[in-house]
Design a protein around this motif. Structure first.
Motif, PDB file in Angstrom:
ATOM      1  N   ASP A 162      -6.067  -6.233  -4.706  1.00 19.10           N
ATOM      2  CA  ASP A 162      -6.570  -5.899  -3.365  1.00 19.10           C
ATOM      3  C   ASP A 162      -6.068  -4.544  -2.888  1.00 19.10           C
ATOM      4  O   ASP A 162      -6.780  -3.825  -2.188  1.00 19.10           O
ATOM      5  N   VAL A 163      -4.849  -4.178  -3.265  1.00 21.52           N
ATOM      6  CA  VAL A 163      -4.298  -2.897  -2.812  1.00 21.52           C
ATOM      7  C   VAL A 163      -5.120  -1.735  -3.374  1.00 21.52           C
ATOM      8  O   VAL A 163      -5.258  -0.701  -2.724  1.00 21.52           O
ATOM      9  N   ARG A 164      -5.712  -1.903  -4.525  1.00 17.17           N
ATOM     10  CA  ARG A 164      -6.550  -0.862  -5.104  1.00 17.17           C
ATOM     11  C   ARG A 164      -7.805  -0.648  -4.260  1.00 17.17           C
ATOM     12  O   ARG A 164      -8.228   0.485  -4.044  1.00 17.17           O
ATOM     13  N   VAL A 165      -8.372  -1.738  -3.779  1.00 16.17           N
ATOM     14  CA  VAL A 165      -9.534  -1.654  -2.894  1.00 16.17           C
ATOM     15  C   VAL A 165      -9.130  -0.952  -1.598  1.00 16.17           C
ATOM     16  O   VAL A 165      -9.839  -0.077  -1.092  1.00 16.17           O
ATOM     17  N   GLN A 166      -7.993  -1.349  -1.090  1.00 14.91           N
ATOM     18  CA  GLN A 166      -7.470  -0.761   0.148  1.00 14.91           C
ATOM     19  C   GLN A 166      -7.252   0.747  -0.012  1.00 14.91           C
ATOM     20  O   GLN A 166      -7.628   1.532   0.861  1.00 14.91           O
ATOM     21  N   ARG A 183       3.566  -3.819 -14.128  1.00  8.84           N
ATOM     22  CA  ARG A 183       3.758  -4.747 -15.256  1.00  8.84           C
ATOM     23  C   ARG A 183       3.068  -6.081 -14.943  1.00  8.84           C
ATOM     24  O   ARG A 183       2.529  -6.732 -15.834  1.00  8.84           O
ATOM     25  N   CYS A 184       3.083  -6.479 -13.678  1.00  2.00           N
ATOM     26  CA  CYS A 184       2.366  -7.699 -13.267  1.00  2.00           C
ATOM     27  C   CYS A 184       0.858  -7.511 -13.452  1.00  2.00           C
ATOM     28  O   CYS A 184       0.160  -8.439 -13.880  1.00  2.00           O
ATOM     29  N   VAL A 185       0.355  -6.326 -13.152  1.00  2.00           N
ATOM     30  CA  VAL A 185      -1.066  -6.036 -13.364  1.00  2.00           C
ATOM     31  C   VAL A 185      -1.386  -6.100 -14.854  1.00  2.00           C
ATOM     32  O   VAL A 185      -2.427  -6.642 -15.245  1.00  2.00           O
ATOM     33  N   ASP A 186      -0.492  -5.578 -15.691  1.00  2.00           N
ATOM     34  CA  ASP A 186      -0.700  -5.661 -17.142  1.00  2.00           C
ATOM     35  C   ASP A 186      -0.808  -7.114 -17.591  1.00  2.00           C
ATOM     36  O   ASP A 186      -1.693  -7.477 -18.373  1.00  2.00           O
ATOM     37  N   LEU A 187       0.108  -7.947 -17.096  1.00  2.00           N
ATOM     38  CA  LEU A 187       0.085  -9.366 -17.445  1.00  2.00           C
ATOM     39  C   LEU A 187      -1.193 -10.013 -16.940  1.00  2.00           C
ATOM     40  O   LEU A 187      -1.865 -10.756 -17.668  1.00  2.00           O
ATOM     41  N   ASP A 188      -1.548  -9.732 -15.699  1.00  2.83           N
ATOM     42  CA  ASP A 188      -2.753 -10.305 -15.106  1.00  2.83           C
ATOM     43  C   ASP A 188      -3.986  -9.934 -15.935  1.00  2.83           C
ATOM     44  O   ASP A 188      -4.833 -10.777 -16.235  1.00  2.83           O
ATOM     45  N   GLU A 189      -4.071  -8.681 -16.318  1.00  2.00           N
ATOM     46  CA  GLU A 189      -5.209  -8.225 -17.113  1.00  2.00           C
ATOM     47  C   GLU A 189      -5.260  -8.957 -18.460  1.00  2.00           C
ATOM     48  O   GLU A 189      -6.328  -9.364 -18.918  1.00  2.00           O
ATOM     49  N   ALA A 190      -4.107  -9.140 -19.090  1.00  2.00           N
ATOM     50  CA  ALA A 190      -4.062  -9.857 -20.364  1.00  2.00           C
ATOM     51  C   ALA A 190      -4.493 -11.318 -20.191  1.00  2.00           C
ATOM     52  O   ALA A 190      -5.233 -11.856 -21.026  1.00  2.00           O
ATOM     53  N   LEU A 191      -4.055 -11.939 -19.112  1.00  2.00           N
ATOM     54  CA  LEU A 191      -4.447 -13.329 -18.857  1.00  2.00           C
ATOM     55  C   LEU A 191      -5.945 -13.431 -18.587  1.00  2.00           C
ATOM     56  O   LEU A 191      -6.610 -14.343 -19.083  1.00  2.00           O
ATOM     57  N   GLN A 192      -6.484 -12.490 -17.831  1.00  2.00           N
ATOM     58  CA  GLN A 192      -7.920 -12.498 -17.568  1.00  2.00           C
ATOM     59  C   GLN A 192      -8.714 -12.247 -18.850  1.00  2.00           C
ATOM     60  O   GLN A 192      -9.769 -12.842 -19.059  1.00  2.00           O
ATOM     61  N   ARG A 193      -8.178 -11.386 -19.719  1.00  2.00           N
ATOM     62  CA  ARG A 193      -8.836 -11.142 -21.003  1.00  2.00           C
ATOM     63  C   ARG A 193      -8.888 -12.434 -21.824  1.00  2.00           C
ATOM     64  O   ARG A 193      -9.896 -12.749 -22.449  1.00  2.00           O
ATOM     65  N   TRP A 194      -7.773 -13.202 -21.794  1.00  2.00           N
ATOM     66  CA  TRP A 194      -7.748 -14.473 -22.516  1.00  2.00           C
ATOM     67  C   TRP A 194      -8.777 -15.436 -21.918  1.00  2.00           C
ATOM     68  O   TRP A 194      -9.499 -16.109 -22.656  1.00  2.00           O
ATOM     69  N   LEU A 195      -8.848 -15.502 -20.591  1.00  2.00           N
ATOM     70  CA  LEU A 195      -9.817 -16.386 -19.940  1.00  2.00           C
ATOM     71  C   LEU A 195     -11.252 -15.986 -20.272  1.00  2.00           C
ATOM     72  O   LEU A 195     -12.119 -16.848 -20.454  1.00  2.00           O
ATOM     73  N   VAL A 235       0.834  -1.206   0.000  1.00  2.81           N
ATOM     74  CA  VAL A 235       0.000   0.000   0.000  1.00  2.81           C
ATOM     75  C   VAL A 235       0.867   1.253   0.000  1.00  2.81           C
ATOM     76  O   VAL A 235       0.530   2.255  -0.641  1.00  2.81           O
ATOM     77  N   ASP A 236       1.993   1.223   0.677  1.00  2.23           N
ATOM     78  CA  ASP A 236       2.902   2.376   0.690  1.00  2.23           C
ATOM     79  C   ASP A 236       3.573   2.575  -0.659  1.00  2.23           C
ATOM     80  O   ASP A 236       3.866   3.706  -1.051  1.00  2.23           O
ATOM     81  N   VAL A 237       3.824   1.495  -1.358  1.00  2.00           N
ATOM     82  CA  VAL A 237       4.419   1.582  -2.698  1.00  2.00           C
ATOM     83  C   VAL A 237       3.491   2.371  -3.618  1.00  2.00           C
ATOM     84  O   VAL A 237       3.942   3.173  -4.433  1.00  2.00           O
ATOM     85  N   TYR A 238       2.187   2.159  -3.458  1.00  2.71           N
ATOM     86  CA  TYR A 238       1.215   2.845  -4.310  1.00  2.71           C
ATOM     87  C   TYR A 238       0.793   4.209  -3.766  1.00  2.71           C
ATOM     88  O   TYR A 238       0.405   5.081  -4.533  1.00  2.71           O
ATOM     89  N   ALA A 239       0.837   4.396  -2.463  1.00  2.00           N
ATOM     90  CA  ALA A 239       0.357   5.641  -1.862  1.00  2.00           C
ATOM     91  C   ALA A 239       1.424   6.729  -1.818  1.00  2.00           C
ATOM     92  O   ALA A 239       1.106   7.872  -1.524  1.00  2.00           O
ATOM     93  N   SER A 240       2.660   6.386  -2.091  1.00  2.00           N
ATOM     94  CA  SER A 240       3.737   7.373  -2.001  1.00  2.00           C
ATOM     95  C   SER A 240       4.791   7.063  -3.061  1.00  2.00           C
ATOM     96  O   SER A 240       4.649   6.136  -3.830  1.00  2.00           O
ATOM     97  N   GLU A 241       5.823   7.823  -3.035  1.00  2.00           N
ATOM     98  CA  GLU A 241       6.938   7.626  -3.974  1.00  2.00           C
ATOM     99  C   GLU A 241       8.056   6.820  -3.335  1.00  2.00           C
ATOM    100  O   GLU A 241       9.205   6.912  -3.748  1.00  2.00           O
ATOM    101  N   VAL A 242       7.726   6.009  -2.326  1.00  2.00           N
ATOM    102  CA  VAL A 242       8.741   5.309  -1.552  1.00  2.00           C
ATOM    103  C   VAL A 242       9.544   4.297  -2.384  1.00  2.00           C
ATOM    104  O   VAL A 242      10.721   4.112  -2.152  1.00  2.00           O
ATOM    105  N   ALA A 243       8.921   3.648  -3.354  1.00  2.00           N
ATOM    106  CA  ALA A 243       9.625   2.617  -4.132  1.00  2.00           C
ATOM    107  C   ALA A 243       9.079   2.577  -5.560  1.00  2.00           C
ATOM    108  O   ALA A 243       8.386   1.641  -5.948  1.00  2.00           O
ATOM    109  N   PRO A 244       9.393   3.569  -6.359  1.00  2.00           N
ATOM    110  CA  PRO A 244       8.856   3.597  -7.726  1.00  2.00           C
ATOM    111  C   PRO A 244       9.293   2.400  -8.566  1.00  2.00           C
ATOM    112  O   PRO A 244       8.562   1.976  -9.458  1.00  2.00           O
ATOM    113  N   ASP A 245      10.462   1.843  -8.270  1.00  4.92           N
ATOM    114  CA  ASP A 245      10.912   0.664  -9.016  1.00  4.92           C
ATOM    115  C   ASP A 245      10.009  -0.536  -8.735  1.00  4.92           C
ATOM    116  O   ASP A 245       9.658  -1.288  -9.648  1.00  4.92           O
ATOM    117  N   ILE A 246       9.601  -0.692  -7.492  1.00  3.57           N
ATOM    118  CA  ILE A 246       8.702  -1.803  -7.148  1.00  3.57           C
ATOM    119  C   ILE A 246       7.333  -1.562  -7.774  1.00  3.57           C
ATOM    120  O   ILE A 246       6.710  -2.486  -8.298  1.00  3.57           O
TER     121      ILE A 246
END
Length: 160
Positions: free
Chosen positions: A130-134, A76-88, A59-70
């Motif tokens: 889940d972090v988006r919901v959070q 990129r994992c979300v992009d992959l996940d979305e593509a896999l869900q689109r295929w499903l 949640v801190d990775v997304y709520a701040s600039e603490v770890a932009p690399d992470i």
């Protein structure tokens, strides 16, 4: 995806002729799907270890600039996940088009095709969704986005 487009041209009767030769295998049992599932599990575990090593919550990775690399890797994992869900989802529509979706219609693995609806909505990286919901739960119309300090205070209180 091109193979899927070819399959989508089959009428139900023509697909049944092909289906007889597919045996008991299903998408969930395919070596490619299972290898992909194992790979996404390994990436999820590696991301969790990285967060622990850096002593930062997702949640801190997304709520701040603490770890932009992470955050970049996570997105990129979300992009992959979305593509896999689109295929499903496309696979689900193909099943509905060729054999139907119902409790009475069985997929090649013997399960009712109705089960596919639930499978296609299960993310490969649930923590990243889940972090988006959070985050959304912490936002307000009046106050906007909580600051990193407020997120840190919430984290200390154990309400991540």
């Amino acid at each position: 995806m091109h193979e899927m487009a070819v399959m989508e041209t089959l009428t139900p009767a023509r697909y049944q002729a092909l289906r007889r030769n597919l045996g008991n295998g299903s998408g969930q049992e395919s070596p490619g799907y299972n290898a992909l599932r194992l790979a996404t599990d390994a990436v999820s575990e590696a991301l969790a270890r990285l967060l622990a090593r850096r002593e930062v919550a997702l949640v801190d990775v997304y709520a701040s600039e603490v770890a932009p690399d992470i955050r970049h890797v996570a997105e990129r994992c979300v992009d992959l996940d979305e593509a896999l869900q689109r295929w499903l989802m496309r696979h689900f529509l193909l099943v509905r088009r060729t054999i139907g979706v119902d409790a009475k219609v069985q997929a090649l693995d013997g399960l009712p095709t109705r089960v596919l609806a639930g499978r296609m909505s299960q993310p490969f990286f649930p923590a990243l969704w889940d972090v988006r919901v959070q985050l959304t739960a912490g936002w307000s119309r009046e106050g906007g986005t909580p600051t990193a300090d407020r997120w840190a205070a919430r984290a200390r209180r154990g309400r991540r």
